[in-house]
Design a protein around this motif. Structure first.
Motif, PDB file in Angstrom:
ATOM      1  N   GLU A 104      19.696  -5.790  -1.503  1.00 52.70           N
ATOM      2  CA  GLU A 104      19.999  -7.275  -2.020  1.00 52.70           C
ATOM      3  C   GLU A 104      18.993  -7.514  -3.333  1.00 52.70           C
ATOM      4  OE1 GLU A 104      22.510  -8.768  -1.023  1.00 52.70           O
ATOM      5  OE2 GLU A 104      23.061  -7.625   0.284  1.00 52.70           O
ATOM      6  N   SER A 105      19.647  -7.635  -4.482  1.00 48.16           N
ATOM      7  CA  SER A 105      18.764  -7.791  -5.795  1.00 48.16           C
ATOM      8  C   SER A 105      18.106  -8.997  -5.420  1.00 48.16           C
ATOM      9  CB  SER A 105      19.475  -7.530  -6.974  1.00 48.16           C
ATOM     10  OG  SER A 105      20.677  -8.560  -6.883  1.00 48.16           O
ATOM     11  N   ASP A 106      18.653 -10.078  -4.878  1.00 44.43           N
ATOM     12  CA  ASP A 106      18.263 -11.434  -4.803  1.00 44.43           C
ATOM     13  C   ASP A 106      16.900 -11.517  -3.845  1.00 44.43           C
ATOM     14  OD1 ASP A 106      19.946 -12.251  -6.901  1.00 44.43           O
ATOM     15  OD2 ASP A 106      21.249 -13.174  -5.397  1.00 44.43           O
ATOM     16  N   GLU A 107      16.930 -10.511  -2.731  1.00 46.70           N
ATOM     17  CA  GLU A 107      16.030 -10.616  -1.860  1.00 46.70           C
ATOM     18  C   GLU A 107      14.980  -9.439  -1.987  1.00 46.70           C
ATOM     19  OE1 GLU A 107      16.164 -12.886   0.016  1.00 46.70           O
ATOM     20  OE2 GLU A 107      18.354 -13.573   0.254  1.00 46.70           O
ATOM     21  N   ARG A 108      15.194  -8.624  -2.844  1.00 49.55           N
ATOM     22  CA  ARG A 108      14.190  -7.466  -2.890  1.00 49.55           C
ATOM     23  C   ARG A 108      12.532  -7.736  -3.350  1.00 49.55           C
ATOM     24  NH1 ARG A 108      16.823  -3.795  -7.069  1.00 49.55           N
ATOM     25  NH2 ARG A 108      18.201  -3.413  -5.335  1.00 49.55           N
ATOM     26  N   ASP A 109      12.600  -8.757  -4.252  1.00 53.91           N
ATOM     27  CA  ASP A 109      11.204  -9.038  -4.392  1.00 53.91           C
ATOM     28  C   ASP A 109      10.641  -9.572  -3.304  1.00 53.91           C
ATOM     29  OD1 ASP A 109      11.474  -7.994  -7.118  1.00 53.91           O
ATOM     30  OD2 ASP A 109      11.653  -9.710  -8.233  1.00 53.91           O
ATOM     31  N   GLU A 110      11.271 -10.563  -2.761  1.00 53.51           N
ATOM     32  CA  GLU A 110      10.372 -11.197  -1.672  1.00 53.51           C
ATOM     33  C   GLU A 110      10.424 -10.353  -0.554  1.00 53.51           C
ATOM     34  OE1 GLU A 110       9.478 -14.669   0.927  1.00 53.51           O
ATOM     35  OE2 GLU A 110       9.459 -14.190  -1.176  1.00 53.51           O
TER      36      GLU A 110
END
Length: 229
Positions: A63-69
């Motif tokens: 999930e690109s929106d969740e990856r960094d987190e």
């Protein structure tokens, strides 16, 4: 491809984390039928639980929106764990009157107040990715992964002799009704990990993986395909 491109993020690069998670899933999967063949049902179910957790991590990274987190919390969890172990080691040495370990003290200084935080729970990860419903299976297999009353009861059996019933201890517990799903759920967890890895790497294998999932579903008599297929 076993050769990985190293970016300025080093081993924290999402592609490397995903690759190592995927390798972990494959080696777990290889171990499960070996354990089942030896009658080690508790150990096999413990590893199936790990397969689900690997899939949760991979799905979160997909999930690109969740990856960094997700990666930030993974790093914080590593820092938190090291800090906790270091603190406990220093406390233990102090209680035992041991000499100060300079290497350990220096390692603790490097934390410089950065203690990190505990990482996301498997339930948190399942919500981040696409495998929320699979958390139910993870929770069920966790009952065998920990020394719960449920898992301990597997080592007990009943024996009747001359009308008297005895409790017996089985060092290698036999399988029970429903344990045949162990290998099925292992397949589903690893297939889900494969779909997530394919999405992360944009490997273009969705069609082939879907065919594989459908073949598995047909062989297992399920009539379904894994999440995200």
């Amino acid at each position: 491809n076993p050769k990985l491109v190293v970016t300025d993020k080093g081993t924290a690069d999402p592609n490397i984390i995903a690759a190592t998670l995927f390798c972990r899933s494959l080696t777990h999967f290889k171990a499960i039928p070996i354990l089942l063949k030896e009658g080690l049902i508790v150990e096999a179910r413990t590893i199936v639980r790990n397969c689900f957790e690997n899939a949760f991590w991979l799905a979160a990274l997909a999930e690109s929106d969740e990856r960094d987190e997700a990666l930030r919390r993974m790093g914080d969890a590593e820092l938190f764990s090291r800090h906790q172990i270091g603190q406990f080691a220093m406390q233990l040495r102090g209680e035992q009157g041991a000499e100060v370990n300079e290497a350990l003290r220096e390692a603790m200084r490097k934390f410089d107040g950065k203690k990190g935080t505990s990482g996301p729970t498997p339930k948190d990860l399942a919500k981040l990715g696409q495998f929320k419903s699979a958390y139910l299976f993870y929770a069920e297999y966790s009952r065998d992964a920990h020394p719960t009353l449920h898992s301990l009861a597997r080592y007990l059996s009943r024996l009747e002799e001359n009308g008297e019933v005895f409790k017996c201890l089985d060092a290698v517990p036999s399988g029970r009704e429903g344990d045949e799903f162990t290998i099925r759920h292992a397949c589903q967890a690893v297939l889900s990990a494969m779909f997530a890895a394919n999405e992360i790497w944009a490997a273009g294998e969705a069609s082939r993986l879907t065919e594989l999932a459908e073949e598995y579903s047909s062989l297992a008599g399920l009539g379904i395909v894994p999440d995200s297929a």
